[in-house]
Write a protein that holds these residues in place. Structure first.
Motif, PDB file in Angstrom:
ATOM      1  N   ALA A 122       0.812  -1.221   0.000  1.00  0.00           N
ATOM      2  CA  ALA A 122       0.000   0.000   0.000  1.00  0.00           C
ATOM      3  C   ALA A 122       0.848   1.276   0.000  1.00  0.00           C
ATOM      4  O   ALA A 122       0.495   2.245  -0.692  1.00  0.00           O
ATOM      5  CB  ALA A 122      -0.968  -0.004   1.177  1.00  0.00           C
ATOM      6  N   PRO A 123       1.984   1.324   0.715  1.00  0.00           N
ATOM      7  CA  PRO A 123       2.798   2.549   0.685  1.00  0.00           C
ATOM      8  C   PRO A 123       3.389   2.868  -0.695  1.00  0.00           C
ATOM      9  O   PRO A 123       3.913   3.951  -0.910  1.00  0.00           O
ATOM     10  CB  PRO A 123       3.931   2.260   1.679  1.00  0.00           C
ATOM     11  N   CYS A 124       3.286   1.924  -1.631  1.00  0.00           N
ATOM     12  CA  CYS A 124       3.865   2.120  -2.961  1.00  0.00           C
ATOM     13  C   CYS A 124       2.860   2.659  -3.979  1.00  0.00           C
ATOM     14  O   CYS A 124       3.245   3.051  -5.082  1.00  0.00           O
ATOM     15  CB  CYS A 124       4.413   0.791  -3.492  1.00  0.00           C
ATOM     16  N   LEU A 125       1.603   2.679  -3.633  1.00  0.00           N
ATOM     17  CA  LEU A 125       0.563   2.972  -4.611  1.00  0.00           C
ATOM     18  C   LEU A 125       0.717   4.340  -5.278  1.00  0.00           C
ATOM     19  O   LEU A 125       0.648   4.447  -6.505  1.00  0.00           O
ATOM     20  CB  LEU A 125      -0.820   2.855  -3.967  1.00  0.00           C
ATOM     21  N   THR A 126       0.938   5.376  -4.517  1.00  0.00           N
ATOM     22  CA  THR A 126       1.098   6.712  -5.108  1.00  0.00           C
ATOM     23  C   THR A 126       2.301   6.735  -6.048  1.00  0.00           C
ATOM     24  O   THR A 126       2.227   7.272  -7.152  1.00  0.00           O
ATOM     25  CB  THR A 126       1.258   7.771  -4.001  1.00  0.00           C
ATOM     26  N   TYR A 127       3.400   6.127  -5.622  1.00  0.00           N
ATOM     27  CA  TYR A 127       4.591   6.065  -6.478  1.00  0.00           C
ATOM     28  C   TYR A 127       4.292   5.312  -7.771  1.00  0.00           C
ATOM     29  O   TYR A 127       4.707   5.736  -8.852  1.00  0.00           O
ATOM     30  CB  TYR A 127       5.755   5.405  -5.735  1.00  0.00           C
ATOM     31  N   LEU A 128       3.585   4.186  -7.674  1.00  0.00           N
ATOM     32  CA  LEU A 128       3.293   3.374  -8.853  1.00  0.00           C
ATOM     33  C   LEU A 128       2.405   4.109  -9.852  1.00  0.00           C
ATOM     34  O   LEU A 128       2.435   3.813 -11.038  1.00  0.00           O
ATOM     35  CB  LEU A 128       2.632   2.056  -8.443  1.00  0.00           C
ATOM     36  N   GLY A 188       5.050   8.137 -10.043  1.00  0.00           N
ATOM     37  CA  GLY A 188       6.500   8.167 -10.161  1.00  0.00           C
ATOM     38  C   GLY A 188       7.114   9.076  -9.115  1.00  0.00           C
ATOM     39  O   GLY A 188       6.559   9.256  -8.037  1.00  0.00           O
ATOM     40  N   GLY A 189       8.253   9.670  -9.450  1.00  0.00           N
ATOM     41  CA  GLY A 189       8.977  10.499  -8.495  1.00  0.00           C
ATOM     42  C   GLY A 189       9.982   9.647  -7.743  1.00  0.00           C
ATOM     43  O   GLY A 189      10.492   8.667  -8.271  1.00  0.00           O
ATOM     44  N   SER A 190      10.237  10.014  -6.517  1.00  0.00           N
ATOM     45  CA  SER A 190      11.169   9.212  -5.731  1.00  0.00           C
ATOM     46  C   SER A 190      10.397   8.133  -4.975  1.00  0.00           C
ATOM     47  O   SER A 190       9.268   8.346  -4.545  1.00  0.00           O
ATOM     48  CB  SER A 190      11.953  10.092  -4.757  1.00  0.00           C
ATOM     49  N   VAL A 191      11.030   6.980  -4.845  1.00  0.00           N
ATOM     50  CA  VAL A 191      10.383   5.853  -4.173  1.00  0.00           C
ATOM     51  C   VAL A 191      10.374   6.123  -2.667  1.00  0.00           C
ATOM     52  O   VAL A 191      11.423   6.368  -2.072  1.00  0.00           O
ATOM     53  CB  VAL A 191      11.133   4.535  -4.443  1.00  0.00           C
ATOM     54  N   PRO A 192       9.208   6.083  -2.036  1.00  0.00           N
ATOM     55  CA  PRO A 192       9.161   6.283  -0.590  1.00  0.00           C
ATOM     56  C   PRO A 192       9.923   5.178   0.151  1.00  0.00           C
ATOM     57  O   PRO A 192       9.888   4.015  -0.250  1.00  0.00           O
ATOM     58  CB  PRO A 192       7.667   6.192  -0.253  1.00  0.00           C
ATOM     59  N   VAL A 193      10.604   5.549   1.194  1.00  0.00           N
ATOM     60  CA  VAL A 193      11.361   4.583   2.002  1.00  0.00           C
ATOM     61  C   VAL A 193      10.441   3.474   2.489  1.00  0.00           C
ATOM     62  O   VAL A 193      10.797   2.292   2.460  1.00  0.00           O
ATOM     63  CB  VAL A 193      12.053   5.287   3.186  1.00  0.00           C
ATOM     64  N   THR A 194       9.224   3.832   2.913  1.00  0.00           N
ATOM     65  CA  THR A 194       8.285   2.825   3.414  1.00  0.00           C
ATOM     66  C   THR A 194       7.901   1.824   2.326  1.00  0.00           C
ATOM     67  O   THR A 194       7.641   0.662   2.612  1.00  0.00           O
ATOM     68  CB  THR A 194       7.017   3.486   3.983  1.00  0.00           C
ATOM     69  N   CYS A 195       7.887   2.276   1.087  1.00  0.00           N
ATOM     70  CA  CYS A 195       7.582   1.393  -0.033  1.00  0.00           C
ATOM     71  C   CYS A 195       8.700   0.361  -0.193  1.00  0.00           C
ATOM     72  O   CYS A 195       8.432  -0.838  -0.325  1.00  0.00           O
ATOM     73  CB  CYS A 195       7.415   2.215  -1.306  1.00  0.00           C
ATOM     74  N   ALA A 255       3.072   1.162 -16.034  1.00  0.00           N
ATOM     75  CA  ALA A 255       3.747  -0.116 -16.283  1.00  0.00           C
ATOM     76  C   ALA A 255       5.262  -0.025 -16.126  1.00  0.00           C
ATOM     77  O   ALA A 255       5.884  -0.912 -15.552  1.00  0.00           O
ATOM     78  CB  ALA A 255       3.387  -0.620 -17.673  1.00  0.00           C
ATOM     79  N   ALA A 256       5.862   1.027 -16.623  1.00  0.00           N
ATOM     80  CA  ALA A 256       7.313   1.167 -16.539  1.00  0.00           C
ATOM     81  C   ALA A 256       7.768   1.327 -15.087  1.00  0.00           C
ATOM     82  O   ALA A 256       8.773   0.754 -14.665  1.00  0.00           O
ATOM     83  CB  ALA A 256       7.779   2.355 -17.374  1.00  0.00           C
ATOM     84  N   ILE A 257       7.008   2.092 -14.331  1.00  0.00           N
ATOM     85  CA  ILE A 257       7.353   2.311 -12.920  1.00  0.00           C
ATOM     86  C   ILE A 257       7.193   1.011 -12.133  1.00  0.00           C
ATOM     87  O   ILE A 257       8.068   0.631 -11.361  1.00  0.00           O
ATOM     88  CB  ILE A 257       6.485   3.428 -12.321  1.00  0.00           C
ATOM     89  N   ALA A 258       6.096   0.290 -12.353  1.00  0.00           N
ATOM     90  CA  ALA A 258       5.842  -0.965 -11.639  1.00  0.00           C
ATOM     91  C   ALA A 258       6.916  -1.994 -11.958  1.00  0.00           C
ATOM     92  O   ALA A 258       7.404  -2.687 -11.069  1.00  0.00           O
ATOM     93  CB  ALA A 258       4.466  -1.512 -11.989  1.00  0.00           C
ATOM     94  N   LYS A 317      14.647  -0.786  -8.005  1.00  0.00           N
ATOM     95  CA  LYS A 317      14.895   0.486  -7.312  1.00  0.00           C
ATOM     96  C   LYS A 317      14.996   0.290  -5.807  1.00  0.00           C
ATOM     97  O   LYS A 317      15.613   1.087  -5.120  1.00  0.00           O
ATOM     98  CB  LYS A 317      13.808   1.501  -7.640  1.00  0.00           C
ATOM     99  N   CYS A 318      14.362  -0.775  -5.310  1.00  0.00           N
ATOM    100  CA  CYS A 318      14.406  -1.063  -3.868  1.00  0.00           C
ATOM    101  C   CYS A 318      15.479  -2.090  -3.519  1.00  0.00           C
ATOM    102  O   CYS A 318      15.539  -2.566  -2.386  1.00  0.00           O
ATOM    103  CB  CYS A 318      13.036  -1.553  -3.407  1.00  0.00           C
ATOM    104  N   GLY A 319      16.314  -2.457  -4.493  1.00  0.00           N
ATOM    105  CA  GLY A 319      17.405  -3.389  -4.226  1.00  0.00           C
ATOM    106  C   GLY A 319      16.988  -4.846  -4.177  1.00  0.00           C
ATOM    107  O   GLY A 319      17.673  -5.671  -3.581  1.00  0.00           O
ATOM    108  N   VAL A 320      15.862  -5.180  -4.814  1.00  0.00           N
ATOM    109  CA  VAL A 320      15.376  -6.555  -4.844  1.00  0.00           C
ATOM    110  C   VAL A 320      15.474  -7.073  -6.276  1.00  0.00           C
ATOM    111  O   VAL A 320      14.994  -6.429  -7.197  1.00  0.00           O
ATOM    112  CB  VAL A 320      13.913  -6.637  -4.351  1.00  0.00           C
ATOM    113  N   ASN A 321      16.104  -8.222  -6.435  1.00  0.00           N
ATOM    114  CA  ASN A 321      16.221  -8.829  -7.759  1.00  0.00           C
ATOM    115  C   ASN A 321      15.155  -9.898  -7.924  1.00  0.00           C
ATOM    116  O   ASN A 321      15.147 -10.882  -7.200  1.00  0.00           O
ATOM    117  CB  ASN A 321      17.606  -9.459  -7.947  1.00  0.00           C
ATOM    118  N   LEU A 322      14.246  -9.671  -8.858  1.00  0.00           N
ATOM    119  CA  LEU A 322      13.215 -10.653  -9.188  1.00  0.00           C
ATOM    120  C   LEU A 322      13.518 -11.209 -10.573  1.00  0.00           C
ATOM    121  O   LEU A 322      14.031 -10.491 -11.421  1.00  0.00           O
ATOM    122  CB  LEU A 322      11.828 -10.004  -9.207  1.00  0.00           C
TER     123      LEU A 322
END
Length: 121
Positions: free
Chosen positions: A38-44, A47-54, A90-93, A99-104
């Protein structure tokens, strides 16, 4: 004497809870996946900067999905959430995990085939 019986019952219930607890939290639900992100929804959407909570949520979700079935389930939840929430870019998602350091092994999209992904160690 009755007090002793109650104490034994309480101890038995607590013991059962301790033994069963790890199994109860192993399953990752779609509700958990969606509420975690949920903390990622506005970013998704914008855009802009990714919130730390996201990013904390993304890393937490990645750590929670430990097995191949859990990762496939999380992938399916993400796919369904992506389809049901309007306005996601789509590009942001697709780039959020990186961007969060997770490799999927996949990009998050509504067309992903989650059955193809396994846990890579």
């Amino acid at each position: 004497m009755a007090n002793s019986g109650v104490m034994k019952l309480v101890c038995l219930v607590l013991a059962c809870m301790v033994v069963a607890a790890p199994h109860a939290v192993d399953a990752l639900t779609c509700g958990q996946v969606v509420s975690n992100l949920a903390p990622c929804l506005t970013y998704l959407r914008r855009g802009g900067s990714v919130p730390v909570t996201c990013c904390i949520a993304v890393r937490s979700l990645n750590a929670a999905a430990k097995s191949t079935p859990e990762r496939r389930a999380a992938c399916g939840c993400l796919k369904n959430a992506y389809k049901s929430v309007s306005g996601i870019n789509a590009a942001i998602a697709g780039g959020l995990p990186r961007k969060c350091g997770v490799n999927l092994p996949y990009r998050i999209s509504p067309s992903i085939d989650c059955s193809k992904y396994t846990l890579s160690l």
